[in-house]
Design a protein around this motif. Structure first.
Motif, mmCIF file in Angstrom:
data_model
loop_
_atom_site.group_PDB
_atom_site.id
_atom_site.type_symbol
_atom_site.label_atom_id
_atom_site.label_comp_id
_atom_site.label_asym_id
_atom_site.label_seq_id
_atom_site.Cartn_x
_atom_site.Cartn_y
_atom_site.Cartn_z
ATOM 1 N N LEU A 99 -6.221 -4.389 1.158
ATOM 2 C CA LEU A 99 -6.792 -3.222 1.830
ATOM 3 C C LEU A 99 -6.861 -3.536 3.325
ATOM 4 O O LEU A 99 -7.078 -4.680 3.709
ATOM 5 C CB LEU A 99 -8.212 -2.978 1.290
ATOM 6 C CG LEU A 99 -8.896 -1.685 1.720
ATOM 7 C CD1 LEU A 99 -8.391 -0.518 0.880
ATOM 8 C CD2 LEU A 99 -10.411 -1.781 1.579
ATOM 9 N N ALA A 130 -6.814 -1.437 -4.914
ATOM 10 C CA ALA A 130 -7.941 -1.643 -3.994
ATOM 11 C C ALA A 130 -8.607 -0.326 -3.615
ATOM 12 O O ALA A 130 -9.634 -0.318 -2.935
ATOM 13 C CB ALA A 130 -7.478 -2.360 -2.732
ATOM 14 N N LEU A 131 -8.020 0.789 -4.054
ATOM 15 C CA LEU A 131 -8.502 2.103 -3.611
ATOM 16 C C LEU A 131 -9.084 2.948 -4.740
ATOM 17 O O LEU A 131 -10.195 3.470 -4.631
ATOM 18 C CB LEU A 131 -7.340 2.890 -2.983
ATOM 19 C CG LEU A 131 -6.737 2.349 -1.689
ATOM 20 C CD1 LEU A 131 -5.437 3.076 -1.378
ATOM 21 C CD2 LEU A 131 -7.715 2.500 -0.529
ATOM 22 N N ASN A 171 -16.803 -4.506 -1.676
ATOM 23 C CA ASN A 171 -16.204 -3.226 -1.305
ATOM 24 C C ASN A 171 -15.130 -2.968 -2.353
ATOM 25 O O ASN A 171 -13.957 -3.272 -2.150
ATOM 26 C CB ASN A 171 -15.599 -3.298 0.100
ATOM 27 C CG ASN A 171 -14.838 -2.033 0.446
ATOM 28 O OD1 ASN A 171 -15.026 -0.987 -0.185
ATOM 29 N ND2 ASN A 171 -13.975 -2.112 1.444
ATOM 30 N N PRO A 172 -15.520 -2.454 -3.506
ATOM 31 C CA PRO A 172 -14.568 -2.275 -4.610
ATOM 32 C C PRO A 172 -13.753 -0.996 -4.403
ATOM 33 O O PRO A 172 -14.058 -0.221 -3.500
ATOM 34 C CB PRO A 172 -15.491 -2.118 -5.814
ATOM 35 C CG PRO A 172 -16.687 -1.407 -5.255
ATOM 36 C CD PRO A 172 -16.850 -1.912 -3.837
ATOM 37 N N PRO A 173 -12.727 -0.769 -5.213
ATOM 38 C CA PRO A 173 -12.068 0.542 -5.162
ATOM 39 C C PRO A 173 -13.071 1.607 -5.621
ATOM 40 O O PRO A 173 -13.839 1.356 -6.551
ATOM 41 C CB PRO A 173 -10.915 0.401 -6.159
ATOM 42 C CG PRO A 173 -11.287 -0.734 -7.047
ATOM 43 C CD PRO A 173 -12.158 -1.647 -6.235
ATOM 44 N N TYR A 174 -13.076 2.756 -4.950
ATOM 45 C CA TYR A 174 -14.037 3.792 -5.362
ATOM 46 C C TYR A 174 -13.532 5.222 -5.178
ATOM 47 O O TYR A 174 -14.296 6.176 -5.202
ATOM 48 C CB TYR A 174 -15.388 3.598 -4.658
ATOM 49 C CG TYR A 174 -15.345 3.489 -3.141
ATOM 50 C CD1 TYR A 174 -15.046 4.600 -2.345
ATOM 51 C CD2 TYR A 174 -15.639 2.294 -2.503
ATOM 52 C CE1 TYR A 174 -15.041 4.507 -0.965
ATOM 53 C CE2 TYR A 174 -15.636 2.181 -1.115
ATOM 54 C CZ TYR A 174 -15.337 3.296 -0.353
ATOM 55 O OH TYR A 174 -15.325 3.193 1.015
ATOM 56 N N ILE A 175 -12.231 5.374 -4.962
ATOM 57 C CA ILE A 175 -11.692 6.724 -4.780
ATOM 58 C C ILE A 175 -11.301 7.302 -6.143
ATOM 59 O O ILE A 175 -10.826 6.576 -7.019
ATOM 60 C CB ILE A 175 -10.476 6.678 -3.831
ATOM 61 C CG1 ILE A 175 -10.914 6.127 -2.461
ATOM 62 C CG2 ILE A 175 -9.839 8.048 -3.682
ATOM 63 C CD1 ILE A 175 -9.771 5.953 -1.477
ATOM 64 N N LEU A 218 -3.327 5.261 3.476
ATOM 65 C CA LEU A 218 -3.647 4.923 2.086
ATOM 66 C C LEU A 218 -2.384 4.774 1.237
ATOM 67 O O LEU A 218 -2.357 3.990 0.289
ATOM 68 C CB LEU A 218 -4.585 5.973 1.460
ATOM 69 C CG LEU A 218 -6.079 5.730 1.685
ATOM 70 C CD1 LEU A 218 -6.468 5.875 3.147
ATOM 71 C CD2 LEU A 218 -6.917 6.672 0.834
ATOM 72 N N GLU A 242 -20.355 -1.211 -1.283
ATOM 73 C CA GLU A 242 -19.830 -0.075 -0.520
ATOM 74 C C GLU A 242 -19.358 0.976 -1.519
ATOM 75 O O GLU A 242 -18.948 0.654 -2.635
ATOM 76 C CB GLU A 242 -18.662 -0.517 0.376
ATOM 77 C CG GLU A 242 -18.086 0.652 1.177
ATOM 78 C CD GLU A 242 -17.032 0.241 2.198
ATOM 79 O OE1 GLU A 242 -17.157 -0.834 2.793
ATOM 80 O OE2 GLU A 242 -16.102 1.049 2.390
ATOM 81 N N ARG A 291 -11.866 -1.785 7.264
ATOM 82 C CA ARG A 291 -12.282 -0.571 7.967
ATOM 83 C C ARG A 291 -13.636 -0.775 8.641
ATOM 84 O O ARG A 291 -14.483 -1.501 8.106
ATOM 85 C CB ARG A 291 -12.432 0.576 6.975
ATOM 86 C CG ARG A 291 -11.110 1.057 6.375
ATOM 87 C CD ARG A 291 -11.353 1.601 5.003
ATOM 88 N NE ARG A 291 -10.273 2.432 4.464
ATOM 89 C CZ ARG A 291 -9.099 2.006 4.039
ATOM 90 N NH1 ARG A 291 -8.782 0.733 4.140
ATOM 91 N NH2 ARG A 291 -8.218 2.834 3.509
HETATM 92 N N1 GLN Z 1 -13.114 3.638 2.491
HETATM 93 C C1 GLN Z 1 -11.766 3.700 2.021
HETATM 94 C C2 GLN Z 1 -11.181 5.074 2.220
HETATM 95 O O1 GLN Z 1 -11.802 6.048 1.863
HETATM 96 C C3 GLN Z 1 -11.643 3.299 0.580
HETATM 97 C C4 GLN Z 1 -11.814 1.857 0.419
HETATM 98 C C5 GLN Z 1 -12.209 1.527 -0.979
HETATM 99 O O2 GLN Z 1 -11.910 2.211 -1.939
HETATM 100 N N2 GLN Z 1 -12.929 0.475 -1.100
HETATM 101 O O3 GLN Z 1 -10.114 5.179 2.743
#
Ligand code: GLN
Length: 280
Positions: A94, A210-211, A187-191, A203, A241, A97
């Motif tokens: 990733l 990672a996303l 900061n795990p994947p969270y989308i 992206l 996160e 950010r």
């Molecule tokens: N913050 C990132 C984004 O929205 C996502 C990173 C994540 O999933 N950890 O682009």
């Protein structure tokens, strides 16, 4: 026709503004030219009226072209600044950010003495390395499921000479055995898996692992929260996160898992971005 530094930046900025917001276009144009000329931002400002020789001008146009094709600036430069550190970045990690600096600041506020810290899904090592830079007395284990990402984290630790971070390949907690920590950060994947943003901008060039995290984006966060208590010492903190609209859900998951003092913190963009809780 030879251009000055300033003219070159202006023209690049106008072209970049077709694909990214205006303030980012400005920064990106500067970053690309700084890279070509091997100078810092102050130099660009002080030498605005210098004319650019043909060779760097052409090299700059080549990088600008790559960026206009979509390639992230961090991949073109091979680095990204995070919390004052210059980190190597590849397509296996990733791109760090600014939002994640909120997580580092929150972690540093909880650190007292020589704590044992775990960074889950470390990627470039950004969080673990930023913490160890400011809390060198702590022992940090940084894990990632991706061997390729972990190699980048290891290289960053070595080149920054930050030796209190140990990199370990692990799918969340699986390779950790009974190890226990005072602080776990991630900061795990969270989308959400079908979020259209995954097909847009930078992206597209980052590892999906990672996303994206299941249909509601919370699959990995759920797993981490369920397993963290077994790896936290009494009074230890878990700090995650998450997406701008996930604070309430993450708070609820932490409460259900028995965490106390659950709270969420805002990022620089004023979104609730980090949620933490403490094991009794
Ligand atoms: N913050 C990132 C984004 O929205 C996502 C990173 C994540 O999933 N950890 O682009």
């Amino acid at each position: 026709m030879t251009q000055t530094v300033q003219q070159c930046l202006l023209s690049a900025r106008q072209q970049l503004a077709q694909c990214v917001p205006a303030d980012e276009a400005n920064i990106e144009a500067q970053l690309l030219l700084m890279h070509v000329l091997e100078v810092n931002r102050a130099w660009l400002i002080a030498h605005a009226t210098d004319s650019l020789a043909a060779e760097p001008a052409n090299a700059f146009q080549a990088l600008l072209h790559r960026r206009l094709q979509g390639e992230p600036v961090a991949h073109i430069l091979g680095t990204r600044e995070f919390f004052g550190l210059t980190l190597k970045v590849t397509a296996d990690t990733l791109i760090p950010r600014p939002d994640t600096e909120t997580l580092v600041e929150a972690a540093l506020q909880k650190i007292h003495g020589a704590m044992r810290i775990l960074d889950l899904g470390t990627g470039t090592g950004a969080i673990a390395l930023a913490i160890t830079r400011h809390a060198p007395q702590c022992e940090i284990i940084a894990v990632d499921a991706s061997a390729a990402a972990l190699a980048v984290a290891q290289q960053n630790a070595s080149s920054l000479q930050l030796h209190n971070v140990q990199c370990l390949q692990s799918n969340w907690f699986t390779a950790l055995g009974p190890a226990s920590f005072d602080l776990i950060v991630s900061n795990p994947p969270y989308i959400e898996a079908d979020d259209p943003h995954l097909q847009q901008g930078d992206l597209r060039f980052e590892p999906l692992s990672a996303l994206a995290s299941g249909t509601d984006g919370l699959q990995d966060i759920r797993q981490i929260i369920a397993q963290a208590p077994a790896h936290l010492n009494a009074g230890g903190w878990l700090m995650l996160e998450h997406g701008y609209n996930q604070a309430e859900a993450v708070q609820q998951l932490l409460n259900v898992a028995g965490f106390k003092n659950v709270q969420s913190l805002k990022d620089l963009g004023d979104h609730l971005r980090v949620t933490l809780g403490q094991l009794p």
